[in-house]
Design a protein around this motif. Structure first.
Motif, PDB file in Angstrom:
ATOM      1  N   ARG A 178       0.824  -1.210   0.000  1.00 33.59           N
ATOM      2  CA  ARG A 178       0.000   0.000   0.000  1.00 33.59           C
ATOM      3  C   ARG A 178       0.859   1.262   0.000  1.00 33.59           C
ATOM      4  N   ASN A 179       1.832   1.324   0.909  1.00 34.11           N
ATOM      5  CA  ASN A 179       2.647   2.532   1.014  1.00 34.11           C
ATOM      6  C   ASN A 179       3.608   2.689  -0.163  1.00 34.11           C
ATOM      7  N   ASN A 181       2.953   1.718  -3.242  1.00 31.18           N
ATOM      8  CA  ASN A 181       2.148   2.206  -4.354  1.00 31.18           C
ATOM      9  C   ASN A 181       1.875   3.699  -4.241  1.00 31.18           C
ATOM     10  N   ALA A 182       1.602   4.163  -3.017  1.00 27.47           N
ATOM     11  CA  ALA A 182       1.356   5.588  -2.816  1.00 27.47           C
ATOM     12  C   ALA A 182       2.615   6.398  -3.120  1.00 27.47           C
ATOM     13  N   PHE A 183       3.766   5.902  -2.648  1.00 25.33           N
ATOM     14  CA  PHE A 183       5.028   6.606  -2.899  1.00 25.33           C
ATOM     15  C   PHE A 183       5.398   6.535  -4.382  1.00 25.33           C
ATOM     16  N   ARG A 184       5.128   5.381  -5.011  1.00 27.80           N
ATOM     17  CA  ARG A 184       5.403   5.225  -6.445  1.00 27.80           C
ATOM     18  C   ARG A 184       4.630   6.252  -7.264  1.00 27.80           C
ATOM     19  N   GLN A 185       3.384   6.508  -6.868  1.00 32.06           N
ATOM     20  CA  GLN A 185       2.578   7.489  -7.599  1.00 32.06           C
ATOM     21  C   GLN A 185       3.149   8.890  -7.425  1.00 32.06           C
ATOM     22  N   ASP A 186       3.657   9.198  -6.206  1.00 28.54           N
ATOM     23  CA  ASP A 186       4.292  10.503  -5.985  1.00 28.54           C
ATOM     24  C   ASP A 186       5.509  10.676  -6.901  1.00 28.54           C
TER      25      ASP A 186
END
Length: 326
Positions: A178-179, A181-186
């Protein structure tokens, strides 16, 4: 200003480069070092290539780039250069009057302070390793916990592991996913502004490329049906069962889902709860261990990490088409 003056200024800057100074190209992001500085050319060595590692950069090519910049309002689009000319703007950025704007994809001439494509020197790299700080990222903390869990259990034999150990690993894997994926999007949001014209950009572990995805959604139902009818398509050919409308109908009838749906059940695992306090306690213990590591064990760990990085680099290094001489 005559090019000969700018050229000798650039040569002086190259002569003053510290030992181990590394530059990076603006498009392909290939790392290279300056091996020799001559009156008519500069010899560079690529650090991410297995073949064709050495390339001479000719003075007349620098002059051509210089002319294009100065004759076009003080800027020039980097992707207009041939693929094998990527190192030229990187080297020219060492001149105090030129810098690369990667977001705009330009090399520009400007007055005042400028930036360059110079990475750290070997000595600076060592200092950076000694001054490493812990990033304030959830994915970093969860990754530490995951590494710890993988080291403490024989994950090559999952069937033989205790249930509580499997639960811990599954929980941490879920948090990492989860984290991450969120960082990857950033990261992707920033990269999107730096990629130009579907041209691949490579790093030590791989490459990325700007791509375009097309999403379709139907217009208003009546507009679609009218348009199709005008094209000779009967509306009965495109009318079908709308799942949302079926669900609405089930709510106001005595029908059950099985009357209109084929239902198949499948089981899966879902994370139900996370003990954040327990995770934080274990994480702090890991941080304390890392901070206290010294002596032979710490040296062995560093050697293992270096070997792993070398193997990863060997397995993932490759050259994109932009690196092949035309």
């Amino acid at each position: 200003m005559a090019f000969s003056v700018s050229w000798h200024t650039l040569l002086d800057e190259l002569d003053d480069l510290p030992v181990g100074a590394t530059l990076i190209t603006p498009l392909s992001h290939n790392r290279f070092r300056v091996n020799d500085v001559q009156e008519q050319r500069v010899i560079i060595e690529f650090l991410d290539r297995d073949i064709d590692t050495t390339q001479p950069l000719q003075r007349e090519q620098f002059e051509t780039l210089y002319r294009r910049i100065t004759e076009e309002a003080g800027s020039f689009e980097i992707d207009r250069l041939p693929s094998d000319a990527d190192p030229y703007p990187a080297v020219l950025s060492l001149h105090p009057r030129f810098e690369i704007d990667e977001e705009q994809g330009m090399i520009v001439e400007k007055e005042g302070p400028t930036t360059n494509q110079l990475l750290t020197t070997e000595n600076e790299s060592v200092a950076d390793e000694q001054d490493r700080t812990e990033p304030d990222l959830d994915v970093y903390a969860d990754a530490l916990l995951l590494v710890d869990a993988l080291e403490r259990h024989d994950v090559t034999a999952l069937e033989e592991m205790e249930t509580d150990a499997l639960v811990n690993i599954y929980t941490v894997l879920s948090d990492v996913q989860r984290n991450a994926n969120a960082f990857r999007q950033d990261v992707a949001d920033i990269l999107l502004n730096r990629l130009h014209h579907d041209r691949p950009v490579s790093g030590p572990f791989g490459s990325v490329q700007r791509t375009t995805r097309t999403n379709r959604s139907l217009r208003d139902d009546e507009d679609v049906l009218k348009t199709l009818e005008e094209a000779g398509i009967d509306r009965e050919r495109v009318l079908g069962v709308d799942r949302d409308k079926v669900d609405d109908a089930l709510e106001v009838t005595n029908l059950s889902e099985s009357d209109v749906y084929q239902i198949e059940e499948s089981s899966y695992v879902r994370k139900a709860d996370v003990d954040e306090e327990r995770k934080e306690t274990r994480l702090q213990g890991l941080k304390d261990q890392l901070a206290a590591s010294e002596g032979e064990k710490a040296e062995d760990l560093r050697d293992e990490i270096e070997d792993l990085e070398a193997r990863i680099d060997e397995l993932t290094s490759f050259r994109t088409g932009a690196e092949v001489h035309e």
